[in-house]
Design a protein around this motif. Structure first.
Motif, PDB file in Angstrom:
ATOM      1  N   VAL A   1       0.904  -1.044   0.004  1.00 44.53           N
ATOM      2  CA  VAL A   1      -0.029   0.094  -0.151  1.00 44.53           C
ATOM      3  C   VAL A   1       0.727   1.262   0.034  1.00 44.53           C
ATOM      4  O   VAL A   1       1.859   1.378   0.720  1.00 44.53           O
ATOM      5  N   VAL A   2       0.605   2.126  -0.838  1.00 43.97           N
ATOM      6  CA  VAL A   2       1.515   3.294  -1.032  1.00 43.97           C
ATOM      7  C   VAL A   2       0.617   4.420  -1.532  1.00 43.97           C
ATOM      8  O   VAL A   2      -0.580   4.291  -1.814  1.00 43.97           O
ATOM      9  N   GLN A   3       0.832   5.752  -0.923  1.00 44.31           N
ATOM     10  CA  GLN A   3       0.237   6.965  -1.431  1.00 44.31           C
ATOM     11  C   GLN A   3       0.480   7.089  -2.737  1.00 44.31           C
ATOM     12  O   GLN A   3       1.561   6.935  -3.430  1.00 44.31           O
ATOM     13  N   ALA A   4      -0.338   7.996  -3.146  1.00 39.10           N
ATOM     14  CA  ALA A   4      -0.382   8.545  -4.457  1.00 39.10           C
ATOM     15  C   ALA A   4       0.936   9.365  -4.452  1.00 39.10           C
ATOM     16  O   ALA A   4       1.509  10.026  -3.823  1.00 39.10           O
ATOM     17  N   GLY A   5       1.887   9.275  -5.837  1.00 35.27           N
ATOM     18  CA  GLY A   5       3.149   9.993  -5.819  1.00 35.27           C
ATOM     19  C   GLY A   5       4.299   9.121  -5.558  1.00 35.27           C
ATOM     20  O   GLY A   5       5.447   9.310  -5.661  1.00 35.27           O
ATOM     21  N   GLY A   6       3.815   7.892  -4.600  1.00 32.88           N
ATOM     22  CA  GLY A   6       4.861   7.109  -4.163  1.00 32.88           C
ATOM     23  C   GLY A   6       5.576   6.048  -5.157  1.00 32.88           C
ATOM     24  O   GLY A   6       5.150   6.089  -6.522  1.00 32.88           O
ATOM     25  N   SER A   7       6.480   5.385  -4.614  1.00 40.31           N
ATOM     26  CA  SER A   7       7.007   4.349  -5.468  1.00 40.31           C
ATOM     27  C   SER A   7       7.172   2.901  -4.997  1.00 40.31           C
ATOM     28  O   SER A   7       7.194   2.933  -3.842  1.00 40.31           O
ATOM     29  N   LEU A   8       7.170   2.027  -5.747  1.00 41.20           N
ATOM     30  CA  LEU A   8       7.326   0.556  -5.464  1.00 41.20           C
ATOM     31  C   LEU A   8       8.253  -0.146  -6.325  1.00 41.20           C
ATOM     32  O   LEU A   8       8.391   0.126  -7.537  1.00 41.20           O
TER      33      LEU A   8
ATOM     34  N   LEU B   1       3.029   6.853  -8.573  1.00 39.72           N
ATOM     35  CA  LEU B   1       2.067   5.813  -8.740  1.00 39.72           C
ATOM     36  C   LEU B   1       0.747   6.771  -8.624  1.00 39.72           C
ATOM     37  O   LEU B   1       0.634   7.881  -7.851  1.00 39.72           O
ATOM     38  N   LYS B   2      -0.303   6.207  -9.025  1.00 41.33           N
ATOM     39  CA  LYS B   2      -1.652   7.020  -9.120  1.00 41.33           C
ATOM     40  C   LYS B   2      -2.571   5.821  -8.447  1.00 41.33           C
ATOM     41  O   LYS B   2      -2.504   4.624  -8.854  1.00 41.33           O
ATOM     42  N   PRO B   3      -3.636   6.507  -8.057  1.00 37.57           N
ATOM     43  CA  PRO B   3      -4.709   5.481  -7.743  1.00 37.57           C
ATOM     44  C   PRO B   3      -5.419   4.485  -8.640  1.00 37.57           C
ATOM     45  O   PRO B   3      -5.555   3.244  -8.303  1.00 37.57           O
ATOM     46  N   GLU B   4      -5.234   4.664 -10.026  1.00 39.40           N
ATOM     47  CA  GLU B   4      -5.751   3.925 -11.042  1.00 39.40           C
ATOM     48  C   GLU B   4      -4.810   2.878 -11.250  1.00 39.40           C
ATOM     49  O   GLU B   4      -4.885   1.975 -12.221  1.00 39.40           O
TER      50      GLU B   4
ATOM     51  N   THR C   1       1.001 -10.179  -7.198  1.00 37.01           N
ATOM     52  CA  THR C   1       1.248  -9.400  -5.815  1.00 37.01           C
ATOM     53  C   THR C   1       0.304  -8.066  -6.065  1.00 37.01           C
ATOM     54  O   THR C   1       0.347  -7.314  -6.959  1.00 37.01           O
ATOM     55  N   GLN C   2      -0.277  -7.792  -4.876  1.00 31.00           N
ATOM     56  CA  GLN C   2      -1.212  -6.495  -4.824  1.00 31.00           C
ATOM     57  C   GLN C   2      -0.557  -5.508  -4.682  1.00 31.00           C
ATOM     58  O   GLN C   2       0.264  -5.180  -3.718  1.00 31.00           O
ATOM     59  N   VAL C   3      -0.961  -4.260  -5.392  1.00 28.76           N
ATOM     60  CA  VAL C   3      -0.464  -2.854  -5.280  1.00 28.76           C
ATOM     61  C   VAL C   3      -1.724  -2.216  -5.073  1.00 28.76           C
ATOM     62  O   VAL C   3      -2.874  -2.349  -5.919  1.00 28.76           O
ATOM     63  N   THR C   4      -1.633  -1.287  -3.865  1.00 33.50           N
ATOM     64  CA  THR C   4      -2.907  -0.283  -3.689  1.00 33.50           C
ATOM     65  C   THR C   4      -2.229   0.968  -3.477  1.00 33.50           C
ATOM     66  O   THR C   4      -1.581   1.129  -2.447  1.00 33.50           O
ATOM     67  N   VAL C   5      -2.742   1.989  -4.179  1.00 30.58           N
ATOM     68  CA  VAL C   5      -2.478   3.301  -4.191  1.00 30.58           C
ATOM     69  C   VAL C   5      -3.570   4.308  -3.716  1.00 30.58           C
ATOM     70  O   VAL C   5      -4.696   4.118  -4.413  1.00 30.58           O
TER      71      VAL C   5
END
Length: 114
Positions: free
Chosen positions: A11-18, A85-88, A108-112
């Protein structure tokens, strides 16, 4: 036996990286064009990034300029670095061959979050 193990989601906030990793058994990464796919909630699985045996990269317009796919043939592993990263971008991410993919991993689940 083919095994694909994706990791690195979260789980990451918008604008973040993974950075996602995919360890592969039973497929010779060096001899195949490899790709990352994304399945958004309620949607089909779409190819978003690919890297050819020549290391030439290609991207879906939705991620171009933000995501970078790479391969490590010695480790039989591919990676997806995701920036801005964006919510979409939320979804389950899978790796596989670009062509004639059959067996799939768990993803692997990515949630923004916005």
């Amino acid at each position: 036996q083919v095994q694909l193990v994706e990791s690195g989601g979260g789980v990451v906030q918008a604008g973040g990286s993974l950075k996602l990793s995919c360890e592969i058994k039973g497929i010779d990464v060096s001899a195949n064009a490899m790709a990352w796919y994304r399945q958004a909630p309620g949607q089909l699985r779409d190819l978003i990034a690919a890297v050819a045996t020549s290391y030439v990269e290609s991207y879906d317009e939705a991620v171009k300029g933000r995501f970078v796919i790479s391969r490590d043939n010695a480790k039989n592993t591919i990676y997806l670095e995701m920036n801005s990263l964006k919510p979409e971008d939320t979804g389950v991410y899978f790796c596989n061959k670009q062509y004639r993919a059959k067996v799939w991993g768990q993803g692997t689940q990515v949630t923004v979050s916005s």
